[in-house]
Enzyme design. Sequence first.
Site, PDB file in Angstrom:
ATOM      1  N   ARG A  71       0.838  -1.212   0.000  1.00 35.43           N
ATOM      2  CA  ARG A  71       0.000   0.000   0.000  1.00 35.43           C
ATOM      3  C   ARG A  71       0.866   1.252   0.000  1.00 35.43           C
ATOM      4  O   ARG A  71       0.465   2.310  -0.448  1.00 35.43           O
ATOM      5  CB  ARG A  71      -0.944   0.013   1.219  1.00 35.43           C
ATOM      6  CG  ARG A  71      -1.659   1.344   1.357  1.00 35.43           C
ATOM      7  CD  ARG A  71      -2.850   1.402   2.268  1.00 35.43           C
ATOM      8  NE  ARG A  71      -2.890   0.453   3.350  1.00 35.43           N
ATOM      9  CZ  ARG A  71      -2.160   0.521   4.468  1.00 35.43           C
ATOM     10  NH1 ARG A  71      -1.316   1.520   4.656  1.00 35.43           N
ATOM     11  NH2 ARG A  71      -2.289  -0.398   5.384  1.00 35.43           N
ATOM     12  N   TYR A 124     -12.581  18.433 -14.969  1.00 33.90           N
ATOM     13  CA  TYR A 124     -13.110  17.068 -15.017  1.00 33.90           C
ATOM     14  C   TYR A 124     -14.301  16.934 -14.041  1.00 33.90           C
ATOM     15  O   TYR A 124     -14.254  17.459 -12.922  1.00 33.90           O
ATOM     16  CB  TYR A 124     -11.975  16.112 -14.642  1.00 33.90           C
ATOM     17  CG  TYR A 124     -12.362  14.661 -14.685  1.00 33.90           C
ATOM     18  CD1 TYR A 124     -12.663  14.044 -15.888  1.00 33.90           C
ATOM     19  CD2 TYR A 124     -12.431  13.900 -13.525  1.00 33.90           C
ATOM     20  CE1 TYR A 124     -13.024  12.713 -15.928  1.00 33.90           C
ATOM     21  CE2 TYR A 124     -12.777  12.566 -13.561  1.00 33.90           C
ATOM     22  CZ  TYR A 124     -13.080  11.980 -14.772  1.00 33.90           C
ATOM     23  OH  TYR A 124     -13.431  10.665 -14.803  1.00 33.90           O
ATOM     24  N   ASP A 197      -3.634  19.884 -13.335  1.00 32.08           N
ATOM     25  CA  ASP A 197      -3.974  18.578 -13.903  1.00 32.08           C
ATOM     26  C   ASP A 197      -3.567  18.629 -15.372  1.00 32.08           C
ATOM     27  O   ASP A 197      -4.176  19.328 -16.176  1.00 32.08           O
ATOM     28  CB  ASP A 197      -5.478  18.336 -13.737  1.00 32.08           C
ATOM     29  CG  ASP A 197      -5.939  16.996 -14.298  1.00 32.08           C
ATOM     30  OD1 ASP A 197      -5.261  16.460 -15.189  1.00 32.08           O
ATOM     31  OD2 ASP A 197      -6.992  16.505 -13.844  1.00 32.08           O
ATOM     32  N   LYS A 222      -4.985   7.666 -19.010  1.00 35.30           N
ATOM     33  CA  LYS A 222      -5.198   8.265 -20.317  1.00 35.30           C
ATOM     34  C   LYS A 222      -3.928   8.104 -21.169  1.00 35.30           C
ATOM     35  O   LYS A 222      -3.523   6.988 -21.433  1.00 35.30           O
ATOM     36  CB  LYS A 222      -5.612   9.719 -20.133  1.00 35.30           C
ATOM     37  CG  LYS A 222      -6.750   9.914 -19.080  1.00 35.30           C
ATOM     38  CD  LYS A 222      -8.076   9.354 -19.505  1.00 35.30           C
ATOM     39  CE  LYS A 222      -9.138   9.380 -18.416  1.00 35.30           C
ATOM     40  NZ  LYS A 222      -9.385  10.657 -17.772  1.00 35.30           N
TER      41      LYS A 222
END
Length: 413
Positions: A71, A124, A197, A222
Amino acid sequence: MNNSDLAPAVRPDKHEYATLDNDSWAVHGGNRPDPTTGAIRTPIVMANSYQLPHDPTDLDDTDPDTLVYTRESGANQLGLQAKLAAIEHGEAAAVFATGMAALHAAFFTLLNPGDHAIVSDVVYGRVFGLFGTLLPAKLGIDVDFVDITDLDAARAAVRDNTRLIHTEAIANPDLRVADIAALAHIAHTSGARLTVDSTFTPPPMLRPLDHGADLVIHSLTKYINGHGDAMGGAVIGNRDLIDEIKTGAMHHIGGAITPFNAWLIMRGSVTLPLRLQRHCDNALAIATFLAQDPRIAYVAYPGLPGDPQHARAAAQLNGGYGGVVSFAIAGNHEDRVRFVNDLRLITSAVSLGHDETLIAYEQYPEARAAAFAAQFREHGLIRLAVGLESAHDLIADLDAALTTVYGPPATSR
Ligand SMILES: *Cc1c(COP(=O)(O)O)cnc(C)c1O
């Protein structure tokens, strides 16, 4: 094997990467031959835990990259982080399960209750939801959405408690372009930080840190992965801030990427500069076709010389203007649905930056569409995420579906 054996052979050294051409860093960045087998590509290490030192109480976990538990860190995550930090000209990177996990980790780290954030009014959808509803309700963050292309409006929105300006370099979905250096200046003269971003503009197109941004964030889902088969996210910046994001948001909230997805994204990113060039060239060809077609009501693409975003884009971007073209078709809703369904090569699906071309027709709710061009509010917005097929075939597909629904260009309404 100990932790230092797993350090990438090509270190994320800003200086070293600056001397390599894009195609070289794309191939070599973050990869390290496997010390056990000699395999020349870093293998997928699907282990939840790493061996503790001989005396487990000797463990020094002040370095958040110490390999203990997946993690928090892992061999594949480390390699991907090294590559992403280097290609964005950052000191360090943190990778997450999705782009949203990465964005949330950045906001969670930078903002405290009572702080004020200035956020671009076109972002977004889930980021719009975070700042529109969740962060104010759950963490007591004050938010102003502003037209980020209007620097006076951004300046006027600054308050004493402003700690964050957040924008997308090219905005999803209306493709407005932020002036990153100017926004960084506003943030830094106000005691705030600028997060960018840059999902639509991965390196080598743009490196927001070079323009003064404090953190750059990617949906790796993406372009950086590029093959539509793995989700991931990353935050990149200076080491202190990234360590804070890791020890806070990554370790305690736990949106860890799987080693397999980190490996897939590492592999996909090998061809990033090559793919980006094709995405950009195809998108410009398609935007040019759409802009001269009388059946199309409106085209947004920052690469078109007449686009209102063109000058800002040209001043900041290298090698192209991105792979997304947004457009509107007049006529009725049913016609637009038929158009999307008549396409044969292009797939109706969300996402972008995939090898295959995707199209998504959407009527946005008024709260989100308020900032859009009038044609997008009236006719909905069709987002074309241009892929790697031949531009000729893609244009033929668009033209054929337009002709089926609206007739040939000359006789169209
Ligand atoms: C897709 C996208 C995100 C979210 O990324 P996920 O990997 O889907 O969580 C964030 N920002 C932009 C600009 C995006 O296009």
